[in-house]
Write a protein that holds these residues in place. Sequence first.
Motif, PDB file in Angstrom:
ATOM      1  N   MET A 106       0.833  -1.204   0.000  1.00 19.40           N
ATOM      2  CA  MET A 106       0.000   0.000   0.000  1.00 19.40           C
ATOM      3  C   MET A 106       0.867   1.253   0.000  1.00 19.40           C
ATOM      4  O   MET A 106       0.595   2.214  -0.733  1.00 19.40           O
ATOM      5  CB  MET A 106      -0.928  -0.023   1.217  1.00 19.40           C
ATOM      6  CG  MET A 106      -1.979  -1.120   1.179  1.00 19.40           C
ATOM      7  SD  MET A 106      -2.782  -1.379   2.792  1.00 19.40           S
ATOM      8  CE  MET A 106      -3.566   0.214   3.026  1.00 19.40           C
ATOM      9  N   GLY A 107       1.920   1.254   0.816  1.00 21.94           N
ATOM     10  CA  GLY A 107       2.820   2.401   0.829  1.00 21.94           C
ATOM     11  C   GLY A 107       3.537   2.575  -0.495  1.00 21.94           C
ATOM     12  O   GLY A 107       3.765   3.702  -0.957  1.00 21.94           O
ATOM     13  N   LEU A 108       3.878   1.466  -1.135  1.00 22.12           N
ATOM     14  CA  LEU A 108       4.593   1.519  -2.406  1.00 22.12           C
ATOM     15  C   LEU A 108       3.715   2.089  -3.517  1.00 22.12           C
ATOM     16  O   LEU A 108       4.162   2.936  -4.306  1.00 22.12           O
ATOM     17  CB  LEU A 108       5.075   0.114  -2.768  1.00 22.12           C
ATOM     18  CG  LEU A 108       5.928  -0.063  -4.029  1.00 22.12           C
ATOM     19  CD1 LEU A 108       7.156   0.839  -3.987  1.00 22.12           C
ATOM     20  CD2 LEU A 108       6.346  -1.522  -4.172  1.00 22.12           C
ATOM     21  N   VAL A 109       2.457   1.650  -3.588  1.00 22.88           N
ATOM     22  CA  VAL A 109       1.591   2.135  -4.657  1.00 22.88           C
ATOM     23  C   VAL A 109       1.291   3.617  -4.484  1.00 22.88           C
ATOM     24  O   VAL A 109       1.099   4.354  -5.473  1.00 22.88           O
ATOM     25  CB  VAL A 109       0.295   1.306  -4.735  1.00 22.88           C
ATOM     26  CG1 VAL A 109      -0.687   1.687  -3.627  1.00 22.88           C
ATOM     27  CG2 VAL A 109      -0.365   1.442  -6.095  1.00 22.88           C
ATOM     28  N   ARG A 110       1.253   4.089  -3.248  1.00 21.70           N
ATOM     29  CA  ARG A 110       0.987   5.509  -3.018  1.00 21.70           C
ATOM     30  C   ARG A 110       2.106   6.393  -3.575  1.00 21.70           C
ATOM     31  O   ARG A 110       1.875   7.559  -3.894  1.00 21.70           O
ATOM     32  CB  ARG A 110       0.797   5.758  -1.517  1.00 21.70           C
ATOM     33  CG  ARG A 110      -0.505   5.195  -0.953  1.00 21.70           C
ATOM     34  CD  ARG A 110      -0.541   5.263   0.563  1.00 21.70           C
ATOM     35  NE  ARG A 110      -0.493   6.635   1.042  1.00 21.70           N
ATOM     36  CZ  ARG A 110      -1.545   7.403   1.243  1.00 21.70           C
ATOM     37  NH1 ARG A 110      -2.773   6.918   0.993  1.00 21.70           N
ATOM     38  NH2 ARG A 110      -1.421   8.633   1.699  1.00 21.70           N
ATOM     39  N   ARG A 111       3.318   5.831  -3.675  1.00 21.19           N
ATOM     40  CA  ARG A 111       4.427   6.584  -4.258  1.00 21.19           C
ATOM     41  C   ARG A 111       4.318   6.703  -5.777  1.00 21.19           C
ATOM     42  O   ARG A 111       5.001   7.530  -6.378  1.00 21.19           O
ATOM     43  CB  ARG A 111       5.752   5.900  -3.916  1.00 21.19           C
ATOM     44  CG  ARG A 111       6.107   5.925  -2.436  1.00 21.19           C
ATOM     45  CD  ARG A 111       6.756   7.231  -2.059  1.00 21.19           C
ATOM     46  NE  ARG A 111       7.052   7.303  -0.633  1.00 21.19           N
ATOM     47  CZ  ARG A 111       7.772   8.263  -0.064  1.00 21.19           C
ATOM     48  NH1 ARG A 111       8.284   9.212  -0.824  1.00 21.19           N
ATOM     49  NH2 ARG A 111       7.977   8.269   1.224  1.00 21.19           N
ATOM     50  N   LEU A 112       3.474   5.887  -6.383  1.00 20.53           N
ATOM     51  CA  LEU A 112       3.435   5.813  -7.841  1.00 20.53           C
ATOM     52  C   LEU A 112       2.231   6.499  -8.460  1.00 20.53           C
ATOM     53  O   LEU A 112       2.059   6.456  -9.682  1.00 20.53           O
ATOM     54  CB  LEU A 112       3.449   4.346  -8.275  1.00 20.53           C
ATOM     55  CG  LEU A 112       4.635   3.505  -7.784  1.00 20.53           C
ATOM     56  CD1 LEU A 112       4.521   2.082  -8.282  1.00 20.53           C
ATOM     57  CD2 LEU A 112       5.957   4.124  -8.216  1.00 20.53           C
ATOM     58  N   VAL A 113       1.387   7.128  -7.644  1.00 20.73           N
ATOM     59  CA  VAL A 113       0.184   7.793  -8.165  1.00 20.73           C
ATOM     60  C   VAL A 113       0.152   9.238  -7.679  1.00 20.73           C
ATOM     61  O   VAL A 113       0.827   9.587  -6.696  1.00 20.73           O
ATOM     62  CB  VAL A 113      -1.093   7.047  -7.719  1.00 20.73           C
ATOM     63  CG1 VAL A 113      -1.099   5.620  -8.247  1.00 20.73           C
ATOM     64  CG2 VAL A 113      -1.234   7.051  -6.205  1.00 20.73           C
ATOM     65  N   PRO A 114      -0.618  10.090  -8.346  1.00 24.00           N
ATOM     66  CA  PRO A 114      -0.740  11.486  -7.895  1.00 24.00           C
ATOM     67  C   PRO A 114      -1.310  11.564  -6.489  1.00 24.00           C
ATOM     68  O   PRO A 114      -2.074  10.686  -6.063  1.00 24.00           O
ATOM     69  CB  PRO A 114      -1.701  12.100  -8.925  1.00 24.00           C
ATOM     70  CG  PRO A 114      -1.595  11.214 -10.129  1.00 24.00           C
ATOM     71  CD  PRO A 114      -1.341   9.831  -9.594  1.00 24.00           C
ATOM     72  N   PRO A 115      -0.972  12.616  -5.722  1.00 23.86           N
ATOM     73  CA  PRO A 115      -1.421  12.719  -4.321  1.00 23.86           C
ATOM     74  C   PRO A 115      -2.929  12.573  -4.136  1.00 23.86           C
ATOM     75  O   PRO A 115      -3.384  11.956  -3.171  1.00 23.86           O
ATOM     76  CB  PRO A 115      -0.946  14.125  -3.919  1.00 23.86           C
ATOM     77  CG  PRO A 115       0.240  14.372  -4.793  1.00 23.86           C
ATOM     78  CD  PRO A 115      -0.068  13.708  -6.096  1.00 23.86           C
ATOM     79  N   GLY A 116      -3.731  13.095  -5.052  1.00 28.26           N
ATOM     80  CA  GLY A 116      -5.178  13.041  -4.883  1.00 28.26           C
ATOM     81  C   GLY A 116      -5.776  11.656  -5.060  1.00 28.26           C
ATOM     82  O   GLY A 116      -6.955  11.459  -4.760  1.00 28.26           O
ATOM     83  N   ARG A 117      -4.994  10.707  -5.547  1.00 25.35           N
ATOM     84  CA  ARG A 117      -5.532   9.367  -5.813  1.00 25.35           C
ATOM     85  C   ARG A 117      -4.874   8.285  -4.950  1.00 25.35           C
ATOM     86  O   ARG A 117      -5.043   7.102  -5.214  1.00 25.35           O
ATOM     87  CB  ARG A 117      -5.363   9.027  -7.294  1.00 25.35           C
ATOM     88  CG  ARG A 117      -6.033  10.051  -8.202  1.00 25.35           C
ATOM     89  CD  ARG A 117      -5.996   9.684  -9.657  1.00 25.35           C
ATOM     90  NE  ARG A 117      -6.643  10.718 -10.455  1.00 25.35           N
ATOM     91  CZ  ARG A 117      -6.850  10.639 -11.763  1.00 25.35           C
ATOM     92  NH1 ARG A 117      -6.456   9.557 -12.424  1.00 25.35           N
ATOM     93  NH2 ARG A 117      -7.442  11.612 -12.421  1.00 25.35           N
ATOM     94  N   ARG A 118      -4.143   8.705  -3.951  1.00 28.99           N
ATOM     95  CA  ARG A 118      -3.425   7.737  -3.115  1.00 28.99           C
ATOM     96  C   ARG A 118      -4.370   6.910  -2.257  1.00 28.99           C
ATOM     97  O   ARG A 118      -4.110   5.733  -1.989  1.00 28.99           O
ATOM     98  CB  ARG A 118      -2.405   8.469  -2.246  1.00 28.99           C
ATOM     99  CG  ARG A 118      -1.235   9.008  -3.063  1.00 28.99           C
ATOM    100  CD  ARG A 118      -0.290   9.844  -2.232  1.00 28.99           C
ATOM    101  NE  ARG A 118       0.828  10.320  -3.058  1.00 28.99           N
ATOM    102  CZ  ARG A 118       1.744  11.199  -2.663  1.00 28.99           C
ATOM    103  NH1 ARG A 118       1.674  11.706  -1.436  1.00 28.99           N
ATOM    104  NH2 ARG A 118       2.711  11.562  -3.477  1.00 28.99           N
ATOM    105  N   GLY A 119      -5.465   7.493  -1.792  1.00 29.34           N
ATOM    106  CA  GLY A 119      -6.420   6.735  -0.989  1.00 29.34           C
ATOM    107  C   GLY A 119      -7.045   5.598  -1.772  1.00 29.34           C
ATOM    108  O   GLY A 119      -7.150   4.463  -1.291  1.00 29.34           O
ATOM    109  N   THR A 120      -7.462   5.898  -3.007  1.00 27.35           N
ATOM    110  CA  THR A 120      -8.040   4.860  -3.867  1.00 27.35           C
ATOM    111  C   THR A 120      -7.036   3.751  -4.136  1.00 27.35           C
ATOM    112  O   THR A 120      -7.356   2.555  -4.087  1.00 27.35           O
ATOM    113  CB  THR A 120      -8.505   5.473  -5.194  1.00 27.35           C
ATOM    114  OG1 THR A 120      -9.530   6.439  -4.934  1.00 27.35           O
ATOM    115  CG2 THR A 120      -9.039   4.409  -6.130  1.00 27.35           C
ATOM    116  N   ALA A 121      -5.791   4.139  -4.416  1.00 34.49           N
ATOM    117  CA  ALA A 121      -4.761   3.149  -4.729  1.00 34.49           C
ATOM    118  C   ALA A 121      -4.468   2.248  -3.535  1.00 34.49           C
ATOM    119  O   ALA A 121      -4.368   1.022  -3.667  1.00 34.49           O
ATOM    120  CB  ALA A 121      -3.487   3.860  -5.184  1.00 34.49           C
ATOM    121  N   GLY A 122      -4.327   2.846  -2.354  1.00 29.22           N
ATOM    122  CA  GLY A 122      -4.035   2.053  -1.168  1.00 29.22           C
ATOM    123  C   GLY A 122      -5.150   1.075  -0.844  1.00 29.22           C
ATOM    124  O   GLY A 122      -4.901  -0.098  -0.519  1.00 29.22           O
TER     125      GLY A 122
END
Length: 538
Positions: A106-122
Amino acid sequence: MRRIVDFLKSEGAPWLLAAAASLCLSFLAVWFGGLNQDEGWYLYAAQMVRAGRFPFHDFFYTQGPAMPFVYSALAPVWGPSSPLHGLLGGRVVTLALGFLSTFCAMGLVRRLVPPGRRGTAGLAVFAVLACNVYHLYFTTIPKTYALGGLFVLAGLLMVAGALVPADGGTFRGGVRPALLLAAGGLSLAFATGTRISLLLILPVVGFTLLLRFRDFRWSFLWFGLGGALGLFLTYGLFALDPVSLRALLAAQGYHAARGGFDPFFAVGSVSRLARGYAALGAVLFAAAFLRLRAGGAAPARTAGQSAVCWMLGLGFAAVFLLQLSAPFPYDDYQVPVMGLLAVLIVAWFARAGEGPGAAWYAVFAACMVSFASPQLQEWATYGQDRFWSRRKEMTELAKLRAVGRAVEALDPGGKTLFTQDLYLAVETGRTVPAGMEMGPFCYFPHWGDAEARAVHVLNRNAMTALVRSAPAPVAACSGYAFAISVPKCDEVPADEQRRYADELARNYDLVRTVPDFGQNATPLRIYLRKSPQPQEAK
């Protein structure tokens, strides 16, 4: 009703469903999940390390040495003195490690997406891993998957933390990124020390940093130093000991000697894996649909994000293909690297869509796939006898614990047990005779005496002598006993199996037969050593 609708539209609602589903599935995996022979083998190795013995030097072991040392340190949770003693505690420990690896993903994917979409990615990564009954089961049973996956994802998370600043900017160098890179190399080396096939991720990351030298300057050097230190700590100390080195090399020979590649088994392995991770396929399909609807437009990646994506993709492909080339490529071999694929797919998905709708889609896809999983039925039944389903009267773990109590009643306070079902030795806190530490994989009939002694396994002479010597008060033999000929893992000829069973019967009395025991539900026969004859006592 309005409040319910508003709640379902909120960001917290899909998280609540995902957390509840993961909690329920985790309980099912721990208590209802089927037994696997490897669980006992790995925990027994940790039990030996806890007692001061070392893999390769004192007993044969076919993976890297990291896992026995980590689990020996965690023995207060699963050891004989714990309320969760045995496999139950081992599964709880492994489940915790599996969740830590999911949090790293979850922490890794948050580094790879724009800040506004980190919640969805995690949330999407959490759903396809922690709400996936297949992934949960194989990161709950004590095998190398949970710990190996944790080291891989933690290492790549630290590398990403160095190359991709939290604010989404560009790589700036400095002391903190250097330390993160070194720690990432160390963690990936420990992954290799847990499961040998994960070794390929180290050079993939290293060469990616080297080829992107202009972007990341001395990153390769710091990463290489951490990796070299980790490899020395895991393998170097054993390689310096001639006794351990011989067994370590023999372990690699064991893997190589199993045979060639069979495309039939490879296709079946990929098919089963696709079924287990069908939710990931659903997310991939949704990402492609959203990207096409948006006309292919997506926020640009930074140099660091691009490099990390290459590391994930090439690292996954390298390990996946290596493990697929095994003589019999079990689909679960790929579990430690499926987190890498999940991060890549979810990053693409989150960059294409956002908001509660995308989050709900990922959670529902994962929950529906788990609900449809055939594993749930396998955990509740022994299959079907013609028209009738054979329902289990208790879970396999509960039956193991019951058999452990029966062994204790036959030999109160006993220290040894003659068995190749090592999860029973772990459950009762007993040791097995020397040479049997690999459970059903301890028998190398075609090896010479000197070769077998050098790596602490049994050949025909050693096995015959061991069975004749009646080395423990109680013996417990399932359908796996005397059945596997290593290293090719062929079946031992029936007359040879019968000869060992006859030798055992000369020294032991059969006191109980437990039907449908353990992995693949074979009969377990429990024996008690015969009393010495008068002339023997004299």
